[in-house]
Design an enzyme around this catalytic site. Structure first.
Site, mmCIF file in Angstrom:
data_model
loop_
_atom_site.group_PDB
_atom_site.id
_atom_site.type_symbol
_atom_site.label_atom_id
_atom_site.label_comp_id
_atom_site.label_asym_id
_atom_site.label_seq_id
_atom_site.Cartn_x
_atom_site.Cartn_y
_atom_site.Cartn_z
ATOM 1 N N HIS A 377 -44.052 -106.588 -23.384
ATOM 2 C CA HIS A 377 -45.435 -106.270 -23.024
ATOM 3 C C HIS A 377 -45.536 -105.674 -21.623
ATOM 4 O O HIS A 377 -46.589 -105.137 -21.246
ATOM 5 C CB HIS A 377 -46.291 -107.536 -23.101
ATOM 6 C CG HIS A 377 -47.708 -107.277 -23.509
ATOM 7 N ND1 HIS A 377 -48.321 -106.048 -23.353
ATOM 8 C CD2 HIS A 377 -48.657 -108.081 -24.064
ATOM 9 C CE1 HIS A 377 -49.569 -106.111 -23.784
ATOM 10 N NE2 HIS A 377 -49.797 -107.334 -24.222
ATOM 11 N N ASP A 381 -48.136 -101.627 -24.554
ATOM 12 C CA ASP A 381 -49.422 -102.284 -24.741
ATOM 13 C C ASP A 381 -49.618 -102.648 -26.207
ATOM 14 O O ASP A 381 -48.957 -102.105 -27.101
ATOM 15 C CB ASP A 381 -50.555 -101.366 -24.282
ATOM 16 C CG ASP A 381 -50.499 -101.102 -22.785
ATOM 17 O OD1 ASP A 381 -50.020 -101.988 -22.047
ATOM 18 O OD2 ASP A 381 -50.919 -100.006 -22.365
#
Length: 406
Positions: A377, A381
Site C-alpha cells: 500500500h 492505492d
C-alpha cells in the site's frame, strides 16, 4: 596426480552453502564428469563434477559442513584405480545369501541416505533413486519417509496374526523428531517475515467465472497439444496473459521500491510460484509480454520438472516484476498471498468451485474462482489494486479480449 575438488563460484547473492550429499567415498573409482557432491545454498542445489578419471582421495568437507565459494572440498587422484575391498569375498557370499537385488540397492545409497535408511528401518530395495545412474539420495529417503514407506518385515517362523497390524509406535507414546531446516526453507521463511515487517501489505479479493476459459480449453486442448508438440493447454497461460495486459494498464503494480525511489519496469517478467520437496521456489518467465500461450505453458512445465529434480538455476529464479501463485492445485479456496520483495504485488489463484450465482435474475450454477491480490500500500492505492484485479476478471470472463487487445 592429486586434483583439488573445489566448491563452484557462488553468485553475489549467495554467501555460502552446505554439503548436502557426497556420492562417493574415499577410495571409490570416479569417472570424468561424474557427480561427486551436492552443495545446497539458500536458492539452489549446485553440483560438483569430477574433472578426470581417478579415485576419490581425502574429503575435507563432510555432509552438513558450511562451505564458501571456491573452498577446497577434497581431492581426486587422477589416473589411479580403486583397490578391491578387502572383504570382497565375504561380501559376495553375503550378497548371495540375501539376494543380489538387495546388494545392488545398498551400493546405490549415498552415505547420508544410508544413515537415514538405518535410522528409520527402511529397505533400499523399496526406494527409487533420482540421482545419477539411479543413485538413491538423501532427498529420496526423506520422500519415502514422508510417504510412509517402510521396510518389508522379515517373515518370522511363527508370528501371531495381529503382529502385521501392529502400529509403528506404541499407543499413547509421545514421539518427536527434530530435523534441521534446509537452507532454502530458512531463506523463504526469512523473506516472508521481512516482507510482512517492511511492507504496508493489504489484500483485495474478487471472483471470476471460469466457464468461458474452461469451455475454450475443452474445445481446443487436443488440437493445441497436437499443434505444439505435446504442450498441454492449462489455465496458467490465460492468467499470465491477463496479468501482463493488466500490468500494462496499471504500471504501478509492475513497479518496485528501491530506497526512496520507485522503479517502473517497461517489461513484464512474471514469477510463477512452484512447490518442490525442498520448499517454495519462484522461477521467472522473462519477457512474458512477448510469449505465446504455448511458450508460457511449456516454460511453466519445464520449471515444474526442474523444481522436482532440483535443477533450477539461480538465474532462473532471480528478478521478476510480478508473481502468480496457484494454491488452487492443492485445494485452497481462499488465501492472502505474501508479496515477494522487491515486487509490490502478487496474484493468488484458488480452487475452481461450482457455486450458485445470480445471472440476469436467474440462479445459475457456475464454476467460480476467488482471486486475491496482495499489494504494498506504500506504492499502490486501493483504486489501482481493485482496477487491476477487475481487469484480470474481465479478460478471463471474455478471453476474446486478450486476442483483440481491448
Amino acid at each position: 596426480m592429486a586434483i583439488p575438488i573445489k566448491a563452484p563460484a557462488f553468485p553475489e547473492s549467495v554467501a555460502d552453502g552446505s554439503i548436502a550429499t557426497w556420492y562417493k567415498k574415499p577410495g571409490d573409482a570416479v569417472k570424468r564428469d561424474e557427480l561427486l557432491v551436492d552443495i545446497e545454498t539458500d536458492k539452489v542445489v549446485m553440483e560438483v563434477l569430477a574433472e578426470a578419471d581417478g579415485v576419490l582421495g581425502e574429503i575435507h568437507k563432510h555432509e552438513g559442513d558450511t562451505v564458501l565459494s571456491g573452498e577446497h572440498l577434497g581431492s581426486l587422484n587422477e589416473g589411479a584405480s580403486a583397490a578391491p575391498p578387502p572383504a570382497a569375498t565375504a561380501s559376495a557370499a553375503s550378497a548371495a545369501q540375501t539376494g543380489s537385488g538387495a546388494g545392488q540397492a545398498e551400493a546405490l545409497l549415498s552415505p547420508a541416505a544410508r544413515k537415514l535408511v538405518l535410522e528409520h528401518g527402511l529397505s533400499a530395495e523399496t526406494l527409487q533413486g533420482s540421482g545419477k545412474d539411479g543413485r538413491i539420495t538423501k532427498e529420496d529417503v526423506l520422500a519415502a519417509i514422508q510417504s510412509g514407506a517402510k521396510s518389508p518385515p522379515a517373515a518370522p517362523e511363527k508370528a501371531p496374526a495381529a503382529a502385521a497390524d501392529a502400529p509403528l509406535f506404541a499407543q499413547g507414546e509421545r514421539v518427536e523428531k527434530r530435523v534441521p531446516m534446509t537452507r532454502l526453507r530458512a531463506k523463504v521463511a526469512e523473506r516472508l517475515v521481512e516482507a510482512q515487517s517492511s511492507m504496508a501489505m493489504l489484500t483485495t479479493f474478487n471472483e471470476v467465472n471460469m466457464q468461458p476459459i474452461m469451455a475454450l480449453r475443452s474445445k481446443y486442448k487436443d488440437l493445441f497439444e497436437k499443434k505444439h508438440d505435446g504442450v498441454r493447454l492449462g489455465f496458467m497461460s490465460f492468467f499470465v496473459k491477463a496479468a501482463v495486459e493488466a500490468l500494462k494498464r496499471q504500471p504501478g503494480v509492475n513497479a518496485s521500491i528501491d530506497g526512496n525511489d520507485i522503479v517502473y519496469h517497461g517489461y513484464q517478467d512474471i514469477g510463477v510460484a512452484v512447490s518442490s520437496d525442498r520448499g517454495l521456489v519462484v522461477p521467472v518467465l522473462r519477457n512474458a509480454e512477448q510469449m505465446s500461450l504455448a511458450e508460457i505453458e511449456g516454460g511453466i512445465a519445464n520449471f515444474g520438472k526442474k523444481a522436482r529434480d532440483g535443477k533450477l538455476s539461480i538465474e532462473e529464479m532471480q528478478g521478476g516484476t510480478f508473481t502468480i501463485s496457484n494454491g488452487g492445485v492443492f485445494g485452497s479456496l481462499l488465501s492472502t498471498p505474501i508479496v515477494n520483495p522487491p515486487q509490490t504485488a502478487i496474484l493468488g489463484m484458488h480452487k475452481i468451485q461450482e457455486r450458485p450465482m445470480a445471472v440476469n435474475g436467474q440462479v445459475v450454477i457456475l464454476p467460480m474462482m476467488y482471486l486475491a491480490l496482495s499489494y504494498d500500500h506504500r506504492l499502490i492505492d486501493g483504486k489501482e489494486a481493485v482496477t487491476f484485479l477487475v481487469t484480470i476478471k474481465d479478460l478471463l470472463e471474455d478471453p476474446a479480449r486478450l486476442l483483440l487487445d481491448i
